[in-house]
Design a protein around this motif. Structure first.
Motif, mmCIF file in Angstrom:
data_model
loop_
_atom_site.group_PDB
_atom_site.id
_atom_site.type_symbol
_atom_site.label_atom_id
_atom_site.label_comp_id
_atom_site.label_asym_id
_atom_site.label_seq_id
_atom_site.Cartn_x
_atom_site.Cartn_y
_atom_site.Cartn_z
ATOM 1 N N VAL A 257 83.397 35.483 -29.036
ATOM 2 C CA VAL A 257 84.252 36.643 -29.312
ATOM 3 C C VAL A 257 85.392 36.267 -30.251
ATOM 4 O O VAL A 257 85.679 36.973 -31.231
ATOM 5 C CB VAL A 257 84.803 37.229 -27.996
ATOM 6 C CG1 VAL A 257 85.901 38.265 -28.286
ATOM 7 C CG2 VAL A 257 83.671 37.864 -27.194
ATOM 8 N N ALA A 258 86.061 35.164 -29.973
ATOM 9 C CA ALA A 258 87.187 34.750 -30.814
ATOM 10 C C ALA A 258 86.733 34.446 -32.234
ATOM 11 O O ALA A 258 87.400 34.835 -33.208
ATOM 12 C CB ALA A 258 87.870 33.526 -30.209
ATOM 13 N N THR A 259 85.606 33.775 -32.380
ATOM 14 C CA THR A 259 85.125 33.390 -33.707
ATOM 15 C C THR A 259 84.675 34.604 -34.506
ATOM 16 O O THR A 259 84.981 34.733 -35.696
ATOM 17 C CB THR A 259 83.964 32.386 -33.574
ATOM 18 O OG1 THR A 259 84.379 31.301 -32.742
ATOM 19 C CG2 THR A 259 83.565 31.848 -34.934
ATOM 20 N N VAL A 303 89.616 39.752 -23.619
ATOM 21 C CA VAL A 303 90.747 40.373 -24.329
ATOM 22 C C VAL A 303 91.605 39.303 -24.994
ATOM 23 O O VAL A 303 91.994 39.425 -26.168
ATOM 24 C CB VAL A 303 91.604 41.219 -23.357
ATOM 25 C CG1 VAL A 303 92.847 41.760 -24.074
ATOM 26 C CG2 VAL A 303 90.785 42.366 -22.784
ATOM 27 N N GLY A 304 91.902 38.244 -24.246
ATOM 28 C CA GLY A 304 92.678 37.156 -24.826
ATOM 29 C C GLY A 304 91.955 36.505 -25.989
ATOM 30 O O GLY A 304 92.558 36.199 -27.023
ATOM 31 N N GLY A 309 91.501 35.275 -31.677
ATOM 32 C CA GLY A 309 90.692 35.246 -32.883
ATOM 33 C C GLY A 309 91.262 36.110 -34.002
ATOM 34 O O GLY A 309 91.256 35.705 -35.170
ATOM 35 N N ALA A 310 91.740 37.299 -33.672
ATOM 36 C CA ALA A 310 92.276 38.200 -34.696
ATOM 37 C C ALA A 310 93.468 37.576 -35.417
ATOM 38 O O ALA A 310 93.577 37.641 -36.653
ATOM 39 C CB ALA A 310 92.679 39.528 -34.051
ATOM 40 N N GLY A 351 99.733 29.701 -23.459
ATOM 41 C CA GLY A 351 100.941 30.083 -22.732
ATOM 42 C C GLY A 351 101.092 31.580 -22.606
ATOM 43 O O GLY A 351 101.827 32.061 -21.730
ATOM 44 N N PHE A 352 100.404 32.327 -23.457
ATOM 45 C CA PHE A 352 100.442 33.791 -23.389
ATOM 46 C C PHE A 352 99.234 34.373 -22.655
ATOM 47 O O PHE A 352 99.356 35.322 -21.881
ATOM 48 C CB PHE A 352 100.486 34.393 -24.797
ATOM 49 C CG PHE A 352 101.731 34.081 -25.564
ATOM 50 C CD1 PHE A 352 102.927 34.725 -25.266
ATOM 51 C CD2 PHE A 352 101.723 33.153 -26.593
ATOM 52 C CE1 PHE A 352 104.080 34.452 -25.982
ATOM 53 C CE2 PHE A 352 102.870 32.869 -27.318
ATOM 54 C CZ PHE A 352 104.055 33.517 -27.004
ATOM 55 N N PHE A 353 98.032 33.822 -22.922
ATOM 56 C CA PHE A 353 96.799 34.493 -22.512
ATOM 57 C C PHE A 353 96.059 33.842 -21.347
ATOM 58 O O PHE A 353 94.998 34.336 -20.954
ATOM 59 C CB PHE A 353 95.851 34.584 -23.709
ATOM 60 C CG PHE A 353 96.359 35.462 -24.819
ATOM 61 C CD1 PHE A 353 96.315 36.842 -24.702
ATOM 62 C CD2 PHE A 353 96.898 34.902 -25.976
ATOM 63 C CE1 PHE A 353 96.785 37.658 -25.726
ATOM 64 C CE2 PHE A 353 97.362 35.711 -27.002
ATOM 65 C CZ PHE A 353 97.310 37.094 -26.882
ATOM 66 N N SER A 354 96.550 32.723 -20.782
ATOM 67 C CA SER A 354 95.899 32.156 -19.610
ATOM 68 C C SER A 354 95.924 33.184 -18.481
ATOM 69 O O SER A 354 96.984 33.722 -18.144
ATOM 70 C CB SER A 354 96.610 30.879 -19.156
ATOM 71 O OG SER A 354 96.109 30.450 -17.903
ATOM 72 N N THR A 355 94.750 33.471 -17.923
ATOM 73 C CA THR A 355 94.670 34.528 -16.914
ATOM 74 C C THR A 355 95.362 34.169 -15.605
ATOM 75 O O THR A 355 95.655 35.051 -14.795
ATOM 76 C CB THR A 355 93.196 34.864 -16.620
ATOM 77 O OG1 THR A 355 92.517 33.676 -16.228
ATOM 78 C CG2 THR A 355 92.524 35.458 -17.846
#
Length: 589
Positions: A257-259, A303-304, A309-310, A351-355
């Motif tokens: 997804v990120a790529t 989502v993260g 990726g974006a 640090g922002f997206f870790s669930t």
């Protein structure tokens, strides 16, 4: 752990093998994005990265990374268990860390391509594999201080259960490679002709650079294939350390997804900015997404992964242009932007997206602070080591190749290789070879009697009939146009009876000097464009009819439709019959 997962599992080793095969992808990306005259040199560097790295990792690096903690968790003790306890040594972890070490070293090759001495590069590769990477990797993956932060903030654990996150190496591998690339490229200087001063002359001094010149790579197909190989192997890079099938599947999804998102983001961003989607930059966008998701692939959700990726897709393009246009740091393949900028971004993004511990999911800043401490420490260690190493190389064995070596190609001067593409190397005629090698005449094979032409056949060659005054006028029409219009032109000429044509693929431009395009964000004045040159000599068909048919076939009303030149021809001779003038141009039937 038991089963196919864990540090002794089959998948763990298969993933490590995929990481090894990434060397092929890196070699192809770097080769395709640079010029053909340095292809052999680049292949050698990527090959030696792993081979030299293996030797020093065995001797020193493995102990520094995987050995027992010393100096408050800053370094492992090189206890040489690899040699002393062969039967019980942890070979799975050794091989796994070895291939990761080689990847770190390879990243720098692209940023310093086309102007680095091969000897100096080999020395750099030895040092980063023996000391630089093993020590900083020990901090997080070898049980060192960064894995718990306790040596710095007390045994009670100042940050509680929050540990530094870098699951597969955004910071420990890619950020380190990116910083090393940046320092190496700055100390080394740009390629000759990359930057021009106010007078339009090449300069190697960054402060004097006023204009940026694009230097396109020679084989985008090879570069693209390298990206696909890297993407495929990255599933092993990120997923090798998965603890079970569920976590492996999650890692594969977040990586994809990120790529994919990063690739699309780069394409859209360059499309809006340059009015056309940039192919090479979009390929860099794919790599940027892979690098950015590497740290958090096991701890972020879809989502993260999407947002990581974006941002990576836009960041890589911005970083390339800032480095090239503003800072005048020459990075032929974008290694600094891909690995440095996005290795940093991907690590901080945890640090922002870790669930479980990220700011956006818990409202707690602790994980973000831990990530920042880690990247600052890694950056400081790498910067000190690389500045010292490259400056030492520069003032001893020399870091940069000579100007003539760079202009003529490192393949020729460093490796004695005329070309990595032998079929495109000019081959002398047989007579020239004989003369150059001084082969005695008696050594040449005798001509068989049956191969010799009969006297009667020689005497049968018709005499040439010289054109006389008053004969039909001969005219040559030369048409230069776009390659895409050739079939229409051929059909139009055939329709009016012109079937004898000569076609040549050429490069050229008109008074407009070609259309301007963009390569990796830098404007390229395409002075020479690919064209088709069509030549016909006519006598029976009126020249005006040829010109009229050509114009109708080629006309679009836009710049680049082409030019038509008309010349007088003194005579034409058909070799087989000896006919000349008008008769030589006619179909005998």
């Amino acid at each position: 752990m038991d089963g196919i997962f864990g540090s002794t599992g089959v998948w763990f080793l298969i993933g490590a093998i995929l990481v090894w095969f990434m060397q092929a992808g890196f070699a192809m990306v770097e080769t395709g994005f640079t010029r053909a005259k340095n292809a052999g040199n680049i292949i050698m560097k990527n090959l030696l990265d792993f081979c030299l790295g293996t030797i020093v990792f065995v001797l020193l690096g493995a102990g520094l990374m995987m050995g027992e903690d010393a100096l408050f968790g800053l370094v492992g003790i090189p206890n040489l268990d690899l040699f002393k306890d062969f039967a019980n040594y942890d070979w799975s972890n050794f091989f796994f860390n070895l291939v990761f070490c080689a990847t770190t070293a390879t990243i720098v090759s692209g940023a310093m391509a086309e102007r680095t001495k091969f000897l100096s590069y080999c020395i750099y590769s030895l040092v980063i594999s023996a000391v630089v990477y093993p020590i900083e990797a020990h901090w997080a993956w070898g049980g060192g201080w960064l894995s718990t932060l306790e040596p710095l903030f007390g045994t009670t654990g100042y940050f509680g259960n929050v540990a530094y996150i870098d699951f597969a190496g955004s910071s420990l591998i890619h950020f380190v490679g990116g910083i090393s690339s940046l320092i190496g490229a700055i100390i080394l200087g740009p390629r000759w002709g990359k930057y021009l001063d106010a007078n339009g002359k090449p300069t190697l001094v960054r402060k004097e650079a006023k204009y940026v010149r694009a230097i396109p790579g020679h084989n985008l197909t090879i570069g693209a294939l390298g990206v696909f190989i890297l993407w495929f192997c990255w599933y092993g890079f990120n997923g090798a350390a998965a603890s079970d099938m569920t976590q492996l599947a999650q890692i594969l999804v977040t990586t994809t997804v990120a790529t994919a998102t990063s690739t699309v983001a780069t394409m859209i961003f360059t499309w809006i900015k340059n009015k056309k989607p940039d192919v090479s930059m979009t390929l860099n966008g794919s790599l940027a997404g892979l690098v950015a998701i590497t740290a958090g692939c096991a701890v972020v959700d879809v989502v993260g992964a999407f947002f990581i990726g974006a941002i990576a897709g836009i960041l890589v393009d911005v970083a390339v242009e800032v480095l090239d246009k503003k800072l005048h740091v020459d990075d032929p393949v974008g290694a600094i932007a891909v690995h440095g900028a996005n290795g940093l971004w991907g690590t901080i993004a945890c640090g922002f997206f870790s669930t479980t511990t990220g700011l956006f999911y818990t409202g707690n800043f602790t994980q973000l602070i831990v990530q920042l401490i880690g990247v600052l420490a890694i950056a400081a260690w790498t910067t000190v080591c690389m500045i010292g190493l490259f400056q030492l190389l520069k003032h001893t064995v020399g870091l940069r190749a000579a100007k003539i070596e760079e202009i003529e190609g490192l393949d020729k001067h460093e490796h004695g290789l005329p070309s990595a593409y032998a079929d495109f190397t000019p081959v002398p005629l047989a007579a020239e070879i004989i003369e150059a090698e001084d082969i005695p005449a008696e050594a040449m094979p005798a001509l068989a009697e049956s191969d010799a032409p009969a006297v009667s056949e020689v005497a049968a060659i018709p005499a040439v009939s010289v054109k006389t005054e008053g004969a039909a006028k001969l005219s040559k029409v030369v048409i230069l146009t776009k390659q895409s219009r050739f079939e229409s032109l051929k059909q139009a000429l055939n329709a009016i009876g012109v079937t004898g044509i000569t076609v040549t693929q050429v490069l050229g431009c008109g008074v407009q000097k070609g259309a301007s395009e963009y390569y990796r964000g830098v404007k390229v004045d395409m002075d020479l464009l690919p064209k088709v040159k069509v030549e016909v000599v006519v006598s029976k068909v009126p020249v005006s009819e040829v010109v009229s048919a050509a114009r109708k076939a080629l006309y679009t009303g836009h710049i680049g439709d082409g030019k038509i030149f008309v010349y007088e021809v003194e005579d034409v001779i058909r070799v087989r019959t000896g006919e000349s003038g008008y008769d030589a141009l006619q179909d005998e039937e």
